[in-house]
Design a protein around this motif. Structure first.
Motif, PDB file in Angstrom:
ATOM      1  N   MET A   1       0.839  -1.199   0.000  1.00 44.82           N
ATOM      2  CA  MET A   1       0.000   0.000   0.000  1.00 44.82           C
ATOM      3  C   MET A   1       0.875   1.251   0.000  1.00 44.82           C
ATOM      4  N   LYS A   2       1.924   1.220   0.798  1.00 47.65           N
ATOM      5  CA  LYS A   2       2.801   2.389   0.878  1.00 47.65           C
ATOM      6  C   LYS A   2       3.463   2.640  -0.472  1.00 47.65           C
ATOM      7  N   ASN A   3       3.862   1.558  -1.150  1.00 44.58           N
ATOM      8  CA  ASN A   3       4.469   1.711  -2.471  1.00 44.58           C
ATOM      9  C   ASN A   3       3.482   2.309  -3.458  1.00 44.58           C
ATOM     10  N   LEU A   4       2.249   1.807  -3.432  1.00 43.03           N
ATOM     11  CA  LEU A   4       1.207   2.337  -4.316  1.00 43.03           C
ATOM     12  C   LEU A   4       1.003   3.822  -4.064  1.00 43.03           C
ATOM     13  N   MET A   5       0.928   4.157  -2.779  1.00 46.72           N
ATOM     14  CA  MET A   5       0.682   5.533  -2.380  1.00 46.72           C
ATOM     15  C   MET A   5       1.777   6.443  -2.934  1.00 46.72           C
ATOM     16  N   GLN A   6       3.022   5.961  -2.849  1.00 40.65           N
ATOM     17  CA  GLN A   6       4.135   6.796  -3.292  1.00 40.65           C
ATOM     18  C   GLN A   6       4.157   6.958  -4.810  1.00 40.65           C
ATOM     19  N   THR A   7       3.606   5.980  -5.533  1.00 40.97           N
ATOM     20  CA  THR A   7       3.569   6.120  -6.992  1.00 40.97           C
ATOM     21  C   THR A   7       2.260   6.742  -7.460  1.00 40.97           C
ATOM     22  N   GLY A   8       1.426   7.180  -6.517  1.00 38.66           N
ATOM     23  CA  GLY A   8       0.191   7.857  -6.874  1.00 38.66           C
ATOM     24  C   GLY A   8      -0.906   6.910  -7.326  1.00 38.66           C
ATOM     25  N   ASP A   9      -0.814   5.656  -6.911  1.00 40.18           N
ATOM     26  CA  ASP A   9      -1.861   4.693  -7.231  1.00 40.18           C
ATOM     27  C   ASP A   9      -2.696   4.419  -5.990  1.00 40.18           C
ATOM     28  N   ILE A  10      -3.900   3.940  -6.209  1.00 42.36           N
ATOM     29  CA  ILE A  10      -4.724   3.541  -5.076  1.00 42.36           C
ATOM     30  C   ILE A  10      -5.143   2.090  -5.275  1.00 42.36           C
TER      31      ILE A  10
ATOM     32  N   LYS B   1      -2.863  10.999   0.542  1.00 46.52           N
ATOM     33  CA  LYS B   1      -1.443  11.159   0.261  1.00 46.52           C
ATOM     34  C   LYS B   1      -1.128  10.853  -1.199  1.00 46.52           C
ATOM     35  N   ALA B   2      -1.864   9.889  -1.770  1.00 40.49           N
ATOM     36  CA  ALA B   2      -1.602   9.503  -3.157  1.00 40.49           C
ATOM     37  C   ALA B   2      -2.145  10.534  -4.141  1.00 40.49           C
ATOM     38  N   TRP B   3      -3.368  10.994  -3.917  1.00 38.33           N
ATOM     39  CA  TRP B   3      -4.057  11.834  -4.895  1.00 38.33           C
ATOM     40  C   TRP B   3      -4.339  13.243  -4.414  1.00 38.33           C
ATOM     41  N   GLY B   4      -4.054  13.536  -3.147  1.00 38.24           N
ATOM     42  CA  GLY B   4      -4.339  14.868  -2.627  1.00 38.24           C
ATOM     43  C   GLY B   4      -5.804  15.009  -2.240  1.00 38.24           C
TER      44      GLY B   4
END
Length: 99
Positions: free
Chosen positions: A26-35, A46-49
């Protein structure tokens, strides 16, 4: 592969347990802007604002919400608006759609 293979793969990867805790994936997804399905609201933020619009359905304690995002993406024809709606139940992502 057939369905059996896919289920084996899912079991190996522990996909079904993913929503229990926001783990490294999940943290990796979040950092790449994925959900992802099962992702908590604060990860989506955090991912999309912040969403353009938030709708709460029913009692806000249930954390059933619909978040709308509008963002401009550049295409070969120039900029176009992409609208995304993310659905939450119990504060976790249950799905999303893109217009």
């Amino acid at each position: 592969g057939n369905l059996h293979d896919q289920q084996e793969w899912a079991n190996e990867k522990n996909i079904w347990n993913r929503s229990k805790s926001p783990n490294d994936e999940m943290k990796n997804l979040m950092q790449t802007g994925d959900i992802a399905i099962g992702m908590p609201m604060d990860y989506v933020l955090k991912a999309w604002g912040d969403p353009t619009q938030r709708e709460v359905s029913g009692n806000h304690l249930f954390r059933n919400e619909k978040w709308r995002y509008v963002r401009s993406i550049s295409t070969q024809e120039g900029f176009k608006q992409e609208k995304r709606t993310v659905y939450f139940e119990g504060g976790k992502v249950v799905g999303w759609e893109t217009d």
